[in-house]
Motif scaffolding. Structure first.
Motif, PDB file in Angstrom:
ATOM      1  N   GLU A  21      12.248  18.573  -7.375  1.00  0.00           N
ATOM      2  CA  GLU A  21      11.655  17.602  -6.454  1.00  0.00           C
ATOM      3  C   GLU A  21      10.752  18.278  -5.433  1.00  0.00           C
ATOM      4  OE1 GLU A  21      14.542  15.004  -4.710  1.00  0.00           O
ATOM      5  OE2 GLU A  21      15.425  14.461  -6.653  1.00  0.00           O
ATOM      6  N   GLN A  22      11.083  19.496  -5.025  1.00  0.00           N
ATOM      7  CA  GLN A  22      10.266  20.187  -4.040  1.00  0.00           C
ATOM      8  C   GLN A  22       8.863  20.447  -4.584  1.00  0.00           C
ATOM      9  OE1 GLN A  22      11.865  23.924  -2.718  1.00  0.00           O
ATOM     10  NE2 GLN A  22      10.089  24.414  -1.436  1.00  0.00           N
ATOM     11  N   ASP A  23       8.784  20.914  -5.827  1.00  0.00           N
ATOM     12  CA  ASP A  23       7.469  21.184  -6.417  1.00  0.00           C
ATOM     13  C   ASP A  23       6.729  19.891  -6.733  1.00  0.00           C
ATOM     14  OD1 ASP A  23       7.218  24.302  -7.138  1.00  0.00           O
ATOM     15  OD2 ASP A  23       9.306  23.690  -7.335  1.00  0.00           O
ATOM     16  N   ALA A  24       7.475  18.860  -7.136  1.00  0.00           N
ATOM     17  CA  ALA A  24       6.849  17.560  -7.374  1.00  0.00           C
ATOM     18  C   ALA A  24       6.266  17.010  -6.078  1.00  0.00           C
ATOM     19  CB  ALA A  24       7.864  16.590  -7.971  1.00  0.00           C
ATOM     20  N   ARG A  25       6.992  17.206  -4.975  1.00  0.00           N
ATOM     21  CA  ARG A  25       6.491  16.724  -3.680  1.00  0.00           C
ATOM     22  C   ARG A  25       5.216  17.462  -3.283  1.00  0.00           C
ATOM     23  NH1 ARG A  25       6.874  19.037   0.925  1.00  0.00           N
ATOM     24  NH2 ARG A  25       8.617  20.376   0.277  1.00  0.00           N
ATOM     25  N   ILE A  26       5.185  18.770  -3.486  1.00  0.00           N
ATOM     26  CA  ILE A  26       3.987  19.537  -3.159  1.00  0.00           C
ATOM     27  C   ILE A  26       2.802  19.052  -3.987  1.00  0.00           C
ATOM     28  CG2 ILE A  26       2.941  21.833  -3.272  1.00  0.00           C
ATOM     29  CD1 ILE A  26       5.713  22.978  -2.632  1.00  0.00           C
ATOM     30  N   ALA A  27       3.052  18.758  -5.267  1.00  0.00           N
ATOM     31  CA  ALA A  27       1.980  18.262  -6.137  1.00  0.00           C
ATOM     32  C   ALA A  27       1.434  16.933  -5.628  1.00  0.00           C
ATOM     33  CB  ALA A  27       2.492  18.118  -7.569  1.00  0.00           C
ATOM     34  N   ILE A  28       2.333  16.026  -5.257  1.00  0.00           N
ATOM     35  CA  ILE A  28       1.897  14.716  -4.756  1.00  0.00           C
ATOM     36  C   ILE A  28       1.149  14.873  -3.438  1.00  0.00           C
ATOM     37  CG2 ILE A  28       2.687  12.476  -3.906  1.00  0.00           C
ATOM     38  CD1 ILE A  28       5.044  12.731  -5.880  1.00  0.00           C
ATOM     39  N   GLU A  29       1.682  15.694  -2.544  1.00  0.00           N
ATOM     40  CA  GLU A  29       1.013  15.911  -1.260  1.00  0.00           C
ATOM     41  C   GLU A  29      -0.387  16.491  -1.454  1.00  0.00           C
ATOM     42  OE1 GLU A  29       3.750  18.383   0.845  1.00  0.00           O
ATOM     43  OE2 GLU A  29       4.702  16.683   1.873  1.00  0.00           O
ATOM     44  N   THR A  30      -0.510  17.409  -2.406  1.00  0.00           N
ATOM     45  CA  THR A  30      -1.812  18.016  -2.676  1.00  0.00           C
ATOM     46  C   THR A  30      -2.837  16.957  -3.050  1.00  0.00           C
ATOM     47  OG1 THR A  30      -0.804  20.096  -3.395  1.00  0.00           O
ATOM     48  CG2 THR A  30      -3.056  19.656  -4.152  1.00  0.00           C
ATOM     49  N   GLU A  31      -2.419  16.021  -3.887  1.00  0.00           N
ATOM     50  CA  GLU A  31      -3.335  14.964  -4.321  1.00  0.00           C
ATOM     51  C   GLU A  31      -3.535  13.911  -3.232  1.00  0.00           C
ATOM     52  OE1 GLU A  31      -4.960  15.092  -7.545  1.00  0.00           O
ATOM     53  OE2 GLU A  31      -4.214  17.082  -7.045  1.00  0.00           O
TER      54      GLU A  31
ATOM     55  N   PRO B 150       0.836  -1.203   0.000  1.00  0.00           N
ATOM     56  CA  PRO B 150       0.000   0.000   0.000  1.00  0.00           C
ATOM     57  C   PRO B 150       0.873   1.255   0.000  1.00  0.00           C
ATOM     58  CG  PRO B 150      -0.789  -1.584   1.624  1.00  0.00           C
ATOM     59  CD  PRO B 150       0.545  -2.088   1.152  1.00  0.00           C
ATOM     60  N   PHE B 151       0.457   2.267  -0.752  1.00  0.00           N
ATOM     61  CA  PHE B 151       1.156   3.550  -0.743  1.00  0.00           C
ATOM     62  C   PHE B 151       0.849   4.269   0.567  1.00  0.00           C
ATOM     63  CE2 PHE B 151       1.715   8.073  -1.637  1.00  0.00           C
ATOM     64  CZ  PHE B 151       2.940   8.076  -2.304  1.00  0.00           C
ATOM     65  N   THR B 152       1.875   4.853   1.185  1.00  0.00           N
ATOM     66  CA  THR B 152       1.697   5.548   2.463  1.00  0.00           C
ATOM     67  C   THR B 152       2.366   6.921   2.400  1.00  0.00           C
ATOM     68  OG1 THR B 152       3.697   4.511   3.354  1.00  0.00           O
ATOM     69  CG2 THR B 152       1.583   3.406   3.786  1.00  0.00           C
ATOM     70  N   ALA B 153       2.007   7.788   3.362  1.00  0.00           N
ATOM     71  CA  ALA B 153       2.490   9.166   3.367  1.00  0.00           C
ATOM     72  C   ALA B 153       4.008   9.246   3.459  1.00  0.00           C
ATOM     73  CB  ALA B 153       1.845   9.931   4.513  1.00  0.00           C
ATOM     74  N   ASP B 154       4.649   8.278   4.115  1.00  0.00           N
ATOM     75  CA  ASP B 154       6.098   8.358   4.249  1.00  0.00           C
ATOM     76  C   ASP B 154       6.838   8.023   2.957  1.00  0.00           C
ATOM     77  OD1 ASP B 154       5.591   5.659   4.162  1.00  0.00           O
ATOM     78  OD2 ASP B 154       6.554   5.174   6.074  1.00  0.00           O
ATOM     79  N   MET B 155       6.083   7.673   1.907  1.00  0.00           N
ATOM     80  CA  MET B 155       6.691   7.411   0.597  1.00  0.00           C
ATOM     81  C   MET B 155       6.678   8.634  -0.315  1.00  0.00           C
ATOM     82  SD  MET B 155       4.992   3.687  -0.248  1.00  0.00           S
ATOM     83  CE  MET B 155       5.218   2.265   0.810  1.00  0.00           C
ATOM     84  N   VAL B 156       6.053   9.710   0.135  1.00  0.00           N
ATOM     85  CA  VAL B 156       5.881  10.886  -0.728  1.00  0.00           C
ATOM     86  C   VAL B 156       7.217  11.454  -1.178  1.00  0.00           C
ATOM     87  CG1 VAL B 156       5.097  13.289  -0.764  1.00  0.00           C
ATOM     88  CG2 VAL B 156       3.606  11.496   0.139  1.00  0.00           C
ATOM     89  N   GLU B 157       8.191  11.514  -0.280  1.00  0.00           N
ATOM     90  CA  GLU B 157       9.491  12.102  -0.616  1.00  0.00           C
ATOM     91  C   GLU B 157      10.150  11.341  -1.763  1.00  0.00           C
ATOM     92  OE1 GLU B 157      11.782  15.347  -0.015  1.00  0.00           O
ATOM     93  OE2 GLU B 157      10.211  14.799   1.404  1.00  0.00           O
ATOM     94  N   ASP B 158      10.142  10.024  -1.693  1.00  0.00           N
ATOM     95  CA  ASP B 158      10.737   9.217  -2.763  1.00  0.00           C
ATOM     96  C   ASP B 158       9.884   9.277  -4.030  1.00  0.00           C
ATOM     97  OD1 ASP B 158      12.912   8.444  -1.229  1.00  0.00           O
ATOM     98  OD2 ASP B 158      11.903   6.658  -0.458  1.00  0.00           O
ATOM     99  N   ALA B 159       8.580   9.359  -3.846  1.00  0.00           N
ATOM    100  CA  ALA B 159       7.704   9.465  -5.005  1.00  0.00           C
ATOM    101  C   ALA B 159       7.974  10.759  -5.770  1.00  0.00           C
ATOM    102  CB  ALA B 159       6.242   9.405  -4.566  1.00  0.00           C
ATOM    103  N   ALA B 160       8.325  11.829  -5.040  1.00  0.00           N
ATOM    104  CA  ALA B 160       8.614  13.105  -5.688  1.00  0.00           C
ATOM    105  C   ALA B 160       9.810  12.998  -6.621  1.00  0.00           C
ATOM    106  CB  ALA B 160       8.866  14.176  -4.629  1.00  0.00           C
ATOM    107  N   LYS B 161      10.784  12.190  -6.269  1.00  0.00           N
ATOM    108  CA  LYS B 161      11.942  11.990  -7.143  1.00  0.00           C
ATOM    109  C   LYS B 161      11.511  11.322  -8.451  1.00  0.00           C
ATOM    110  CE  LYS B 161      14.994  11.460  -3.141  1.00  0.00           C
ATOM    111  NZ  LYS B 161      15.906  10.550  -2.396  1.00  0.00           N
ATOM    112  N   LEU B 162      10.601  10.365  -8.349  1.00  0.00           N
ATOM    113  CA  LEU B 162      10.115   9.683  -9.560  1.00  0.00           C
ATOM    114  C   LEU B 162       9.315  10.638 -10.433  1.00  0.00           C
ATOM    115  CD1 LEU B 162       8.946   6.200  -8.193  1.00  0.00           C
ATOM    116  CD2 LEU B 162      11.238   6.983  -8.808  1.00  0.00           C
ATOM    117  N   LEU B 163       8.455  11.436  -9.801  1.00  0.00           N
ATOM    118  CA  LEU B 163       7.619  12.356 -10.569  1.00  0.00           C
ATOM    119  C   LEU B 163       8.462  13.439 -11.236  1.00  0.00           C
ATOM    120  CD1 LEU B 163       4.831  13.298 -11.480  1.00  0.00           C
ATOM    121  CD2 LEU B 163       4.644  14.599  -9.351  1.00  0.00           C
TER     122      LEU B 163
END
Length: 332
Positions: free
Chosen positions: A39-49, A5-18
């Motif tokens: 990566e900072q803006d990608a992380r904000i985008a992922i967190e928003t969603e 399952p995807f969890t909030a603690d994966m957002v940082e690594d997910a931002a690198k992929l995005l």
């Protein structure tokens, strides 16, 4: 490879992929906003969603590293019913991973969605990513909507074509046009109910949509262009400021959105929309815009042929899959 399952603690690594995927997407479509390569803006985008109510999804872990993720927002509406929405920020794969990994991620995430009664699934996929599109098509998804971008800098000087009807005039709508704009509100939704679109237009939605059209002229940031003859609107277009959402991966700076455009049924085929488009583009450029965005239903044959001819290039496709709801109880 492990699917979890995807969890909030994966957002940082997910931002690198995005961020990495967005860099690749911009090589194919330079008009996309560059900030999501960071990566900072990608992380904000992922967190928003991810922080939207009712999100869930899946992650792929290989050798202890995140190599793919997919999540969607579970929501409901009168038109789409209970459905799941996966935006452009809601999925990505590591460089070098096969697009087939999307299929494994979807299989894991979708089981929960279906178990909870969400049978219609939507996702946005970059238009130039042929391998990703193929992977989703193999999951039973199909084209529903295209999102396109046009660069005003590549158009050169525009000259407004003469209107093809005697006595017709093209102008910006004013407060005096509120009722007339309300009267044209059924044109698009009625057209979308016909073959081959077959999109529903619920009667109870009509008054709300009519009011929305009437109030367009109240917003000073919206430009509504109309072609009228003998006091009757024959065709119209409305331009809106580009969306400023932190997860708007398709919206470049200095952009406007051609949000609605329609022509009275008996006036179609005369070139009115083309003349409106020329004037709308010219006005947008005069106001400092560099890009125009719009989107269209793939099964609306007039739109899906007209807008690319005007210069719009697809940047993303909305795909959809409708699962037979009997799967809730018909499981053998």
């Amino acid at each position: 490879m492990h699917i979890l399952p995807f969890t909030a603690d994966m957002v940082e690594d997910a931002a690198k992929l995005l961020a990495s995927r967005h860099q690749k997407d911009r090589l194919a479509t330079a008009a996309l906003p560059c900030r999501f390569e960071r990566e900072q803006d990608a992380r904000i985008a992922i967190e928003t969603e991810w922080k939207k109510q009712g999100t869930s999804g899946a992650a792929a872990i290989k050798n202890g590293k995140l190599v793919g993720y997919l999540f969607g927002e579970k929501t409901a509406s009168t038109i789409r019913g209970r459905h799941v929405w996966a935006s452009l920020a809601s999925h990505s794969l590591a460089s070098g991973q096969s697009a087939e990994l999307y299929q494994d991620l979807y299989a894991a995430a979708a089981q929960t969605w279906v178990d909870e009664g969400y049978f219609t699934h939507f996702t946005l996929i970059p238009a130039q990513d042929a391998s990703a599109l193929h992977a989703w098509f193999c999951l039973g998804f199909g084209h529903e909507q295209a999102h396109g971008t046009l660069s005003l800098e590549t158009l050169g000087e525009q000259t407004t074509t003469q209107l093809p009807l005697p006595g017709a005039q093209l102008r910006l709508a004013t407060m005096d046009d509120r009722q007339a704009l309300g009267d044209v509100s059924p044109w698009i939704r009625t057209h979308q109910t016909m073959a081959p679109v077959f999109g529903v237009a619920l009667p109870e939605e009509g008054p709300k949509i009519r009011e929305g059209y009437s109030r367009l002229v109240e917003d000073p940031e919206v430009s509504v262009w109309i072609v009228e003859q003998a006091g009757q609107i024959l065709s119209f277009q409305a331009y809106f400021p580009g969306e400023e959402d932190p997860a708007a991966l398709l919206v470049p700076e200095k952009s406007v959105e051609l949000g609605v455009a329609g022509t009275r049924p008996d006036a179609r085929g005369m070139g009115l929309n083309h003349v409106l488009t020329q004037r709308g583009f010219q006005h947008a450029r005069e106001k400092g815009a560099q890009y125009v965005l719009t989107d269209w239903r793939m099964t609306n044959l007039q739109s899906s042929r007209h807008w690319p001819r005007q210069g719009f290039v697809p940047t993303a496709y909305r795909l959809t899959r409708a699962i037979d709801p009997r799967i809730a109880w018909a499981r053998g």
